[in-house]
Design an enzyme around this catalytic site. Structure first.
Site, PDB file in Angstrom:
ATOM      1  N   ASP A 169      -3.740   7.410   4.305  1.00  0.00           N
ATOM      2  CA  ASP A 169      -3.237   6.083   4.642  1.00  0.00           C
ATOM      3  C   ASP A 169      -3.981   5.539   5.861  1.00  0.00           C
ATOM      4  O   ASP A 169      -4.484   6.308   6.682  1.00  0.00           O
ATOM      5  CB  ASP A 169      -1.737   6.189   4.946  1.00  0.00           C
ATOM      6  CG  ASP A 169      -1.065   4.840   5.054  1.00  0.00           C
ATOM      7  OD1 ASP A 169      -1.644   3.842   4.591  1.00  0.00           O
ATOM      8  OD2 ASP A 169       0.056   4.788   5.599  1.00  0.00           O
ATOM      9  N   GLU A 170      -4.034   4.205   6.002  1.00  0.00           N
ATOM     10  CA  GLU A 170      -4.674   3.544   7.162  1.00  0.00           C
ATOM     11  C   GLU A 170      -6.086   4.106   7.399  1.00  0.00           C
ATOM     12  O   GLU A 170      -6.468   4.421   8.527  1.00  0.00           O
ATOM     13  CB  GLU A 170      -3.816   3.717   8.426  1.00  0.00           C
ATOM     14  CG  GLU A 170      -2.398   3.211   8.298  1.00  0.00           C
ATOM     15  CD  GLU A 170      -2.291   1.692   8.311  1.00  0.00           C
ATOM     16  OE1 GLU A 170      -3.338   1.014   8.247  1.00  0.00           O
ATOM     17  OE2 GLU A 170      -1.166   1.179   8.367  1.00  0.00           O
ATOM     18  N   LYS A 178       0.818  -1.221   0.000  1.00  0.00           N
ATOM     19  CA  LYS A 178       0.000   0.000   0.000  1.00  0.00           C
ATOM     20  C   LYS A 178       0.854   1.275   0.000  1.00  0.00           C
ATOM     21  O   LYS A 178       0.517   2.245  -0.685  1.00  0.00           O
ATOM     22  CB  LYS A 178      -0.959   0.010   1.191  1.00  0.00           C
ATOM     23  CG  LYS A 178      -0.309   0.179   2.552  1.00  0.00           C
ATOM     24  CD  LYS A 178      -1.332   0.205   3.667  1.00  0.00           C
ATOM     25  CE  LYS A 178      -0.668   0.316   5.019  1.00  0.00           C
ATOM     26  NZ  LYS A 178       0.045   1.578   5.229  1.00  0.00           N
ATOM     27  N   THR A 179       1.961   1.274   0.758  1.00  0.00           N
ATOM     28  CA  THR A 179       2.805   2.478   0.792  1.00  0.00           C
ATOM     29  C   THR A 179       3.394   2.742  -0.584  1.00  0.00           C
ATOM     30  O   THR A 179       3.514   3.889  -1.016  1.00  0.00           O
ATOM     31  CB  THR A 179       3.923   2.328   1.839  1.00  0.00           C
ATOM     32  OG1 THR A 179       3.333   2.014   3.102  1.00  0.00           O
ATOM     33  CG2 THR A 179       4.716   3.614   1.971  1.00  0.00           C
ATOM     34  N   ARG A 193       1.961 -10.519  10.470  1.00  0.00           N
ATOM     35  CA  ARG A 193       3.268  -9.870  10.689  1.00  0.00           C
ATOM     36  C   ARG A 193       4.396 -10.800  10.239  1.00  0.00           C
ATOM     37  O   ARG A 193       5.535 -10.354  10.046  1.00  0.00           O
ATOM     38  CB  ARG A 193       3.496  -9.532  12.172  1.00  0.00           C
ATOM     39  CG  ARG A 193       2.558  -8.546  12.833  1.00  0.00           C
ATOM     40  CD  ARG A 193       2.314  -7.298  12.030  1.00  0.00           C
ATOM     41  NE  ARG A 193       1.143  -7.460  11.182  1.00  0.00           N
ATOM     42  CZ  ARG A 193       0.866  -6.708  10.128  1.00  0.00           C
ATOM     43  NH1 ARG A 193       1.672  -5.735   9.774  1.00  0.00           N
ATOM     44  NH2 ARG A 193      -0.223  -6.912   9.405  1.00  0.00           N
ATOM     45  N   GLN A 196      -8.006  -5.030   9.164  1.00  0.00           N
ATOM     46  CA  GLN A 196      -6.981  -4.579  10.112  1.00  0.00           C
ATOM     47  C   GLN A 196      -7.463  -3.401  10.959  1.00  0.00           C
ATOM     48  O   GLN A 196      -6.654  -2.625  11.475  1.00  0.00           O
ATOM     49  CB  GLN A 196      -5.692  -4.202   9.372  1.00  0.00           C
ATOM     50  CG  GLN A 196      -5.027  -5.382   8.687  1.00  0.00           C
ATOM     51  CD  GLN A 196      -3.668  -5.028   8.125  1.00  0.00           C
ATOM     52  OE1 GLN A 196      -2.686  -4.872   8.839  1.00  0.00           O
ATOM     53  NE2 GLN A 196      -3.596  -4.888   6.806  1.00  0.00           N
TER      54      GLN A 196
END
Length: 663
Positions: free
Chosen positions: A211-212, A28-29, A595, A242
């Protein structure tokens, strides 16, 4: 690495609002940074008209650095890449007058706000005060006014919070101060009441990237709507699987609202995972499938099957810690890895103690996420009190702390009398201390040290406006004799440690002033927002096992993850089960699983010591949800099984290591 078709689609879409559903590890980044470059280089957008908003300074720094490699340094500098709170500060500094504030208002931290709440609530019960503070914060984040709060209050604590809410707001305004929630709430209120100011900021930002997005609360969502205006040119990137911050006001309904409130919204799903093996992703997909879905999404990977997910049953929590650390050491030996390749993740901080103990006993280096902030140390807060006064003389909590530390003949009785006089005059303490009318309330012996203190602050405050930060800081510490004060009031070792922290802080702030060409006054204006990660910028991460809560681990990844204490009552947390919030706990489990890049070890205990009592927990429902395919179960009623397995693994690893030719 080339872009996949879905990533390219998200980057190139500009025909209206866009929601990118970005699964864990789906890049995503990269999509956000490449889209910024595309807007600047291919579409003719001015960099200064693009704002990328995220939640942490670390994420903002990473984004800025990655964009800086794609576009010119001049364009990268012009971008607005910041946290929600930093953007809020920027808006409030510029529009302070419209809200009745000075541009140099203070930003109160949690402790400052707690002090105000304690006075208004007439309580010293820290647990109760923290609860009130949380209630007030959640109301602000949900855009619930102090008038409406009274109708919503149910419990006695909520009723008390509603009762002090108006006074809390009035007190902060009198201090020319805001709390962290105000940094978003006040711009929303301003834009809602003054459309011309909202339009000015809409014209300033021609494209927004968020973002997020799943972590936004109602207030942040409203700010985004007001900033986009009728243009509706934005890309929101998030993942409903998430969303784990409901307890602090994040509202997953904001994802649900987007298609309803923006009918032209396009949705692009990023489902290819570049982080984890297929077996880890299969486990994650099976667990999260038990949640009701806002948007159907399934992660996949081209990184191979990988090792099976390992689930261990341990006799008790001491054996669990011993087993995990032993297996971690054996795995590292076998794979010749680094300590930093490993993470031990848990639901709550208190679970870390036994793992820390085992790691220390085995002389394994480790680091803990979420320790005490550098800025929360008493000695740093002492120095910050002076800097806050330089920025805003109306900051009464800073005045009280600075006037009393080190002591300079200004006692509690003097401060109380000054406070009463300042209240009667509706002035801040600093201004009241200089008024001639004070002589009717304090003796000359009491007034003299007050005047001396205020004159000292005024002299340094004037210099802080134009002289180098390092020079002013040095003279401040010498002027108040802070090093001598520490050695007079602390044991020698503690004094050395505290003075070293002060020197480190002043060195860092001096360097920051030189690098950014800012005076101390300019640096101080936003110091409440500076995260300690800024201080460590450029430092290499230590080669150490990472211990972290699941919440703090979000956004991170590790080759090998140990997910511990996976039991009913811990994960899912007992309160979440009782309040019907198991879905958020399941998302937390999903975050923990995703993770891991190469291997995942999950453990739970047949017995667990809680305080002085032993309890017999049940394995978490999430373990059953992993399924049995590609999952290896160890232990059970055989108490020695996990430990035997760990010892065997260690022996095998040593044999394997000895058998390999040395490079």
């Amino acid at each position: 690495m080339s872009l996949n078709p879905r990533q390219r689609e998200a980057i190139h879409y500009l025909d209206g609002p866009l929601l990118v559903l970005a699964g864990a590890g789906s890049g995503k980044t990269r999509v956000i940074t490449q889209k910024i470059a595309y807007l600047v280089q291919e579409c003719g957008f001015e960099a200064r008209g693009i704002a990328a908003i995220t939640f942490t300074n670390k994420a903002a720094r990473e984004m800025q650095a990655r964009v800086g490699k794609l576009i010119s340094s001049e364009a990268a500098q012009a971008l607005q890449v910041s946290t929600f709170h930093s953007l809020g500060v920027r808006i409030l500094r510029e529009e302070a007058k419209a809200l009745g504030y000075k541009p140099r208002f203070s930003i109160f931290d949690s402790a400052d706000c707690m002090g105000v709440i304690a006075d208004l609530a007439g309580s010293v019960d820290k647990g109760k005060l923290r609860h009130i503070q949380s209630i007030l914060s959640n109301w602000k984040n949900a855009l619930i006014s102090s008038d409406a709060a009274g109708k919503l209050a149910g419990s006695e604590t909520e009723k008390l919070a509603a009762q002090i809410f108006p006074s809390y707001e009035a007190t902060l305004k009198a201090y020319q101060a805001v709390d962290f929630d105000d940094l978003i709430l006040l711009p929303v209120m301003l834009f809602s009441k003054a459309p011309e100011i909202a339009e000015k900021w809409q014209n300033r930002f021609h494209y927004l990237l968020i973002d997020e997005y799943q972590d936004t609360n109602a207030c942040q969502y409203q700010l985004l709507k007001l900033l986009t205006g009728i243009r509706q040119q934005f890309t929101a990137v998030g993942d409903d699987d998430q969303s784990i911050y409901g307890w602090r006001g994040a509202d997953i309904a904001n994802l649900k609202k987007l298609p309803e409130e923006f009918p032209r919204l396009k949705i692009v799903k990023l489902e290819q995972n570049y982080r984890s093996t297929l077996r880890i992703l299969a486990a994650a997909n099976r667990v999260i499938a038990h949640n009701e879905k806002l948007f159907e999404k399934k992660l996949w990977s081209e990184l191979g099957h990988g090792e099976p997910v390992c689930v261990s049953v341990c006799h008790d929590n001491e054996r669990e810690a011993e087993s995990v650390v032993m297996r971690l050491q054996a795995h590292r030996l076998a794979h010749r890895g680094k300590w930093s390749d490993y993470a031990i993740l848990y639901r709550s901080n208190h679970l870390a103690r036994l793992f820390e103990q085992q790691l220390r006993d085995q002389r394994v280096p480790y680091a803990i996420s979420g320790g005490q902030s550098f800025f929360d140390k008493a000695e740093i807060k002492d120095v910050l009190a002076y800097l806050r006064l330089f920025a805003n003389p109306d900051d009464d909590p800073a005045f009280i702390r600075a006037a009393a530390t080190p002591k300079r003949g200004i006692g509690a009785n003097t401060l109380q009398a000054l406070g009463a006089y300042a209240g009667m005059r509706h002035h801040a303490l600093f201004a009241a201390a200089s008024e001639s009318g004070l002589t009717e309330h304090l003796s000359a012996r009491q007034i003299e040290p007050l005047h001396t203190f205020c004159q000292f602050i005024e002299r340094l405050r004037a210099r802080a406006e134009h002289e180098p930060a390092r020079k002013v800081l040095t003279e401040l510490l010498e002027g108040i004799g802070y090093e001598r004060f520490l050695y007079d009031h602390e044991e020698e070792r503690a004094a050395q440690s505290k003075w070293a922290n002060v020197c480190e802080f002043t060195q860092w702030l001096g360097n920051k002033g030189e690098e950014e060409n800012k005076t101390l006054a300019e640096l101080t204006q936003t110091i409440a927002l500076i995260n300690m990660l800024d201080k460590q910028e450029g430092d290499s991460a230590p080669d150490a096992v990472q211990l972290s809560t699941l919440h703090a681990a979000k956004g991170l990844e590790f080759p090998h993850v140990f997910l511990v204490g996976v039991e009913e009552g811990i994960l899912p947390h007992r309160e979440s089960v009782e309040t019907g919030k198991v879905e958020e706990e399941r998302r937390l489990m999903y975050v923990g699983i995703t993770r891991a890049r190469q291997s995942l070890f999950i453990s739970w205990c047949e017995r667990r010591k809680q305080n002085r009592d032993w309890v017999s927990p049940q394995p978490s429902r999430f373990i059953a949800e992993l399924g049995k395919d590609d999952v290896r179960f160890l232990g059970g009623k055989s108490q020695e099984m996990p430990d035997k397995a760990a010892r065997s693994a260690r022996l095998d690893a040593l044999k394997a290591m000895l058998a390999k030719p040395q490079s």
